[in-house]
Design an enzyme around this catalytic site. Structure first.
Site, PDB file in Angstrom:
ATOM      1  N   SER A  98      40.087   8.106  60.270  1.00  0.00           N
ATOM      2  CA  SER A  98      39.443   8.325  58.975  1.00  0.00           C
ATOM      3  C   SER A  98      38.504   9.538  59.052  1.00  0.00           C
ATOM      4  CB  SER A  98      38.727   7.054  58.520  1.00  0.00           C
ATOM      5  OG  SER A  98      38.384   7.126  57.156  1.00  0.00           O
ATOM      6  N   ASP A 222      47.679   2.891  52.045  1.00  0.00           N
ATOM      7  CA  ASP A 222      46.278   3.296  52.185  1.00  0.00           C
ATOM      8  C   ASP A 222      45.686   3.629  50.814  1.00  0.00           C
ATOM      9  OD1 ASP A 222      43.817   4.476  52.905  1.00  0.00           O
ATOM     10  OD2 ASP A 222      44.661   5.352  54.715  1.00  0.00           O
ATOM     11  N   HIS A 250      44.535   1.281  54.850  1.00  0.00           N
ATOM     12  CA  HIS A 250      43.717   2.229  55.604  1.00  0.00           C
ATOM     13  C   HIS A 250      43.516   1.742  57.034  1.00  0.00           C
ATOM     14  CE1 HIS A 250      41.085   5.636  55.938  1.00  0.00           C
ATOM     15  NE2 HIS A 250      40.051   4.897  56.268  1.00  0.00           N
TER      16      HIS A 250
END
Length: 272
Positions: A98, A222, A250
């Site tokens: 991320s 996601d 995610h």
């Protein structure tokens, strides 16, 4: 746990597991607003595969110092560089999740990929978290500003919201409570100023500087960093490989835990 001083004096918490004379090394960079603890379920697989595993808490997160400022990708990349040089790491895999993926990309550009032999980008917030002319799949600036406003008034509520869209699969309430606790352990300054960095920063041009084998691991469901962003990274990073996880969000590293770990180790070991 080690505490390593960055070049501005901030102490960065570092966790170094596995034999120090090991030739196989992987460095893990967590996402927002987590800490090194997010990799709990990858650690056994990596150690079993014979890796020395180095992870860190970004400044303002986990056990690292909360500083008055410095929550930008350049500063995070410099902290990472300091940790790598201090530990004497010269040939290693770099993995970022991320926001940590965006920081890993910035490290590759800013520090010319020092020491990195392979790069793993996991549901990375790249090329940008928010929409830009180069990234139509990102979040809107207006929606991100609303998240910033919420976090400045009720940060646990912001973390609860992110937790609600983090996964595509159902997980136990105890696990989700644990993850919420990891999120809440971030400092207020670190979490909110890093969210501003997520809103404003862009690593699109940095992607083209990457010259090492790169694996892009991304959940197709996601809702935080849409899968289209993975396709942009794949197009911009020469020779990269894209590993989609069809039923994962995610948090692909947990939504599809067994397959994710198998795919990751396979890429590291050149089996896939």
């Amino acid at each position: 746990m080690l505490m390593i001083k960055s070049n501005d004096g901030a102490k960065i918490a570092v966790y170094d597991l596995g034999p120090k004379n090991c030739s196989k090394i992987i460095v893990l960079v967590h996402g927002w607003p987590l800490s090194h603890k997010m990799f709990e379920y990858q650690l056994p697989a990596l150690l079993h595969a014979g890796y020395r595993v180095v992870s860190l808490d970004l400044r303002g997160f986990g056990n690292s110092d909360e500083t008055a400022g410095g929550y930008c990708y350049d500063r995070f990349a410099d902290d990472l560089f300091t940790v790598i040089r201090t530990l004497g790491l010269r040939r290693f895999v770099l993995l970022g999740f991320s926001m940590g993926g965006a920081i890993a990309v910035r490290y590759m550009a800013r520090h010319r990929g020092y020491g990195v032999t392979k790069l793993c980008l996991v549901d990375a917030a790249a090329p940008s978290y928010c929409k830009t002319p180069d990234n139509p799949y990102g979040n809107s600036v207006d929606d991100t500003n609303k998240l910033i406003q919420l976090g400045c008034q009720d940060r646990p509520a912001l973390n609860e919201y992110f937790g609600s869209i983090f996964f595509a699969q159902e997980h136990s309430k105890p696990f989700l409570n644990w993850l919420q606790g990891v999120n809440n352990s971030a400092s207020g300054l670190g979490e909110m100023q890093s969210l501003i960095a997520l809103r404003d920063e862009d690593v699109y041009d940095d992607l083209r500087t990457i010259r090492v084998p790169t694996g892009i691991f991304h959940g197709k469901q996601d809702m935080i960093c849409p899968f289209g962003m993975a396709e942009i990274m794949h197009a911009q990073i020469r020779g990269s490989r894209l590993f989609p996880f069809d039923k994962a969000g995610h948090g692909a590293f947990y939504d599809d835990l067994e397959q994710f770990n198998c795919t990751l180790v396979g890429f590291l070991e050149n089996r896939k």
